[in-house]
Design an enzyme around this catalytic site. Structure first.
Site, PDB file in Angstrom:
ATOM      1  N   LYS A  84       0.818  -1.221   0.000  1.00 29.99           N
ATOM      2  CA  LYS A  84       0.000   0.000   0.000  1.00 29.99           C
ATOM      3  C   LYS A  84       0.849   1.267   0.000  1.00 29.99           C
ATOM      4  O   LYS A  84       0.475   2.250  -0.627  1.00 29.99           O
ATOM      5  CB  LYS A  84      -0.985   0.004   1.169  1.00 29.99           C
ATOM      6  CG  LYS A  84      -2.190  -0.875   0.895  1.00 29.99           C
ATOM      7  CD  LYS A  84      -3.295  -0.655   1.910  1.00 29.99           C
ATOM      8  CE  LYS A  84      -4.520  -1.495   1.534  1.00 29.99           C
ATOM      9  NZ  LYS A  84      -5.554  -1.491   2.570  1.00 29.99           N
ATOM     10  N   LYS A  95      -6.648 -10.301 -10.310  1.00 27.35           N
ATOM     11  CA  LYS A  95      -7.993 -10.570  -9.782  1.00 27.35           C
ATOM     12  C   LYS A  95      -8.906  -9.349  -9.921  1.00 27.35           C
ATOM     13  O   LYS A  95      -8.451  -8.211  -9.926  1.00 27.35           O
ATOM     14  CB  LYS A  95      -7.940 -11.085  -8.348  1.00 27.35           C
ATOM     15  CG  LYS A  95      -7.666 -10.075  -7.295  1.00 27.35           C
ATOM     16  CD  LYS A  95      -7.887 -10.694  -5.914  1.00 27.35           C
ATOM     17  CE  LYS A  95      -7.879  -9.587  -4.879  1.00 27.35           C
ATOM     18  NZ  LYS A  95      -8.170 -10.006  -3.537  1.00 27.35           N
ATOM     19  N   LYS A 132     -12.066  -3.738  -6.965  1.00 29.69           N
ATOM     20  CA  LYS A 132     -12.817  -2.481  -7.006  1.00 29.69           C
ATOM     21  C   LYS A 132     -11.907  -1.278  -7.241  1.00 29.69           C
ATOM     22  O   LYS A 132     -12.374  -0.218  -7.612  1.00 29.69           O
ATOM     23  CB  LYS A 132     -13.641  -2.304  -5.744  1.00 29.69           C
ATOM     24  CG  LYS A 132     -12.888  -2.313  -4.460  1.00 29.69           C
ATOM     25  CD  LYS A 132     -13.892  -2.294  -3.306  1.00 29.69           C
ATOM     26  CE  LYS A 132     -13.308  -2.861  -2.044  1.00 29.69           C
ATOM     27  NZ  LYS A 132     -14.347  -3.379  -1.161  1.00 29.69           N
TER      28      LYS A 132
HETATM   29  P1  AMP Z   1     -11.634  -6.195  -0.911  1.00 28.21           P
HETATM   30  O1  AMP Z   1     -12.519  -5.943  -2.093  1.00 28.21           O
HETATM   31  O2  AMP Z   1     -10.210  -6.402  -1.306  1.00 28.21           O
HETATM   32  O3  AMP Z   1     -11.844  -5.268   0.237  1.00 28.21           O
HETATM   33  O4  AMP Z   1     -12.067  -7.623  -0.366  1.00 28.21           O
HETATM   34  C1  AMP Z   1     -13.263  -7.914   0.306  1.00 28.21           C
HETATM   35  C2  AMP Z   1     -13.375  -9.420   0.381  1.00 28.21           C
HETATM   36  O5  AMP Z   1     -13.675  -9.993  -0.923  1.00 28.21           O
HETATM   37  C3  AMP Z   1     -12.077 -10.095   0.837  1.00 28.21           C
HETATM   38  O6  AMP Z   1     -12.421 -11.120   1.717  1.00 28.21           O
HETATM   39  C4  AMP Z   1     -11.465 -10.662  -0.443  1.00 28.21           C
HETATM   40  O7  AMP Z   1     -10.723 -11.840  -0.202  1.00 28.21           O
HETATM   41  C5  AMP Z   1     -12.679 -10.937  -1.333  1.00 28.21           C
HETATM   42  N1  AMP Z   1     -12.344 -10.679  -2.757  1.00 28.21           N
HETATM   43  C6  AMP Z   1     -11.958  -9.486  -3.273  1.00 28.21           C
HETATM   44  N2  AMP Z   1     -11.745  -9.582  -4.621  1.00 28.21           N
HETATM   45  C7  AMP Z   1     -11.991 -10.881  -4.966  1.00 28.21           C
HETATM   46  C8  AMP Z   1     -11.946 -11.619  -6.208  1.00 28.21           C
HETATM   47  N3  AMP Z   1     -11.642 -11.042  -7.362  1.00 28.21           N
HETATM   48  N4  AMP Z   1     -12.261 -12.949  -6.185  1.00 28.21           N
HETATM   49  C9  AMP Z   1     -12.607 -13.527  -5.020  1.00 28.21           C
HETATM   50  N5  AMP Z   1     -12.665 -12.891  -3.824  1.00 28.21           N
HETATM   51  C10 AMP Z   1     -12.366 -11.590  -3.772  1.00 28.21           C
END
Ligand code: AMP
Ligand code: TRP
Length: 332
Positions: free
Chosen positions: A113, A199, A202
């Site tokens: 980060k 992956k 957002k």
């Molecule tokens: P974040 O969007 O990084 O804050 O993640 C929120 C939750 O969603 C976390 O538990 C991540 O592991 C899961 N997550 C985020 N992006 C993905 C993705 N592309 N595929 C599967 N799980 C995801």
């Protein structure tokens, strides 16, 4: 028989996409039946990087509505906002006195980060960002958590939490339960539509990267039709053909069909057909969630009352732990 306690958190930072849905939310929905689950919207984590106050507030309501629309049932699993329970910040301070700078400096997410210009204001990175893992440890330890379901990226943070719990127990006597990590299955990792090597995220630059749970049918069609594939023809689950593989995985997750069934269904047909049917499937599956979401998001006072009752339910657990901690370390 006592159910095991599960605790997990999600940050109210921006849109929620189908990766979050399959990677986190659907797992939470499943766990609320078999475990004594507590889920938190972790706004104190969100502010470790710059947030617009108005948007943060909106995103917190949106995330609450999305979680409920996806099937989180506050009667089974209390849902609360982290900042409402001051014990999280208080226990963080106390754990700060037993965590070392070296431990926090080794955290990969922090290192990544501070390299990412998106999170810096004129080269500024906050002490809060550095301390993020300690706040996460406080979240988990306050509730005598047995199991912490997280993605691979959060594993190091939960390991630090375990280390801090053991260190505290060694120094001051048995206080914290040392939680187990439950890693989510990799199968639920959805890749970016515009770049299947990374992956779905957002924070992606283009909205063509993701399908948000709130995307309109037109958006969904446009994004799926534009999704990156290769110049092959045959529709097969082949991990080397990453774009196609990702679309087929999304098809599989939404349809709950087997890989064989899906390959048969599309045998002799082209990518255009697959994309068209996939878009229709996503639209159909997201529709009930979107209808519920639209209803929930217009009634903020209902959301407020769910969040308040969630906080009321969990607050005594957190207070009890904090009281024990304070007494163990000699605070009167
Ligand atoms: P974040 O969007 O990084 O804050 O993640 C929120 C939750 O969603 C976390 O538990 C991540 O592991 C899961 N997550 C985020 N992006 C993905 C993705 N592309 N595929 C599967 N799980 C995801
Ligand atoms: N840091 C986690 C994430 O970004 C969210 C989180 C905060 C969390 N506190 C937690 C997850 C406690 C599990 C347990 O995904």
């Amino acid at each position: 028989m006592n159910k095991k306690r599960v605790f997990s958190g999600i940050q109210p930072s921006g849109i929620i996409h189908i990766g979050n849905y399959f990677g986190a939310i659907t797992q939470w929905v499943k766990m609320q039946d078999d475990f004594d689950a507590i889920f938190s919207i972790v706004d104190l984590h969100a502010i470790t990087v710059p947030q617009d106050p108005k948007k943060l507030k909106e995103n917190t309501y949106k995330l609450t509505a999305i979680l409920l629309a996806c099937g989180i049932d506050p009667k089974k699993a209390p849902l609360f906002i982290q900042s409402r329970i001051s014990a999280h910040a208080e226990l963080t301070w106390i754990l700060n006195t037993i965590a070392t700078i070296g431990e926090l400096e080794r955290m990969t997410q922090y290192k990544e980060k501070i390299q990412n210009s998106k999170f810096k204001i004129q080269n500024f990175s906050s002490v809060g960002l550095f301390d993020y893992p300690v706040l996460m440890a406080a979240d988990i330890l306050l509730y005598n958590t047995d199991v912490v379901p997280v993605g691979e990226d959060q594993k190091q943070h939960v390991e630090l939490c375990r280390t801090l719990a053991k260190r505290f127990n060694n120094r001051f006597g048995q206080t914290f339960k040392v939680p187990q990590i439950q890693l989510r299955k990799e199968a639920a990792r959805i890749m970016g539509l515009d770049n299947p090597k990374k992956k779905m995220s957002k924070s992606a630059e283009s909205s063509y990267n993701y399908i948000a749970l709130a995307d309109s049918p037109d958006d969904i069609k446009r994004k799926i039709m534009k999704a990156q594939t290769d110049s092959g023809k045959e529709i097969k689950f082949d991990e080397n053909r990453q774009g196609l593989y990702n679309l087929l995985m999304i098809y599989k997750l939404f349809s709950e069909k087997t890989e064989d069934e899906i390959e048969k269904k599309f045998s002799g047909r082209g990518y255009g057909d697959l994309k068209k049917e996939l878009a229709e499937l996503i639209i159909e599956k997201l529709k009930p969630i979107q209808i519920k979401y639209q209803k929930l998001i217009t009634d903020k006072s209902h959301l407020d009352s769910i969040l308040s009752s969630g906080a009321d339910k969990v607050c005594p657990i957190a207070q009890k732990t904090l009281k024990d901690v304070k007494s163990k370390i000699g605070l009167i």
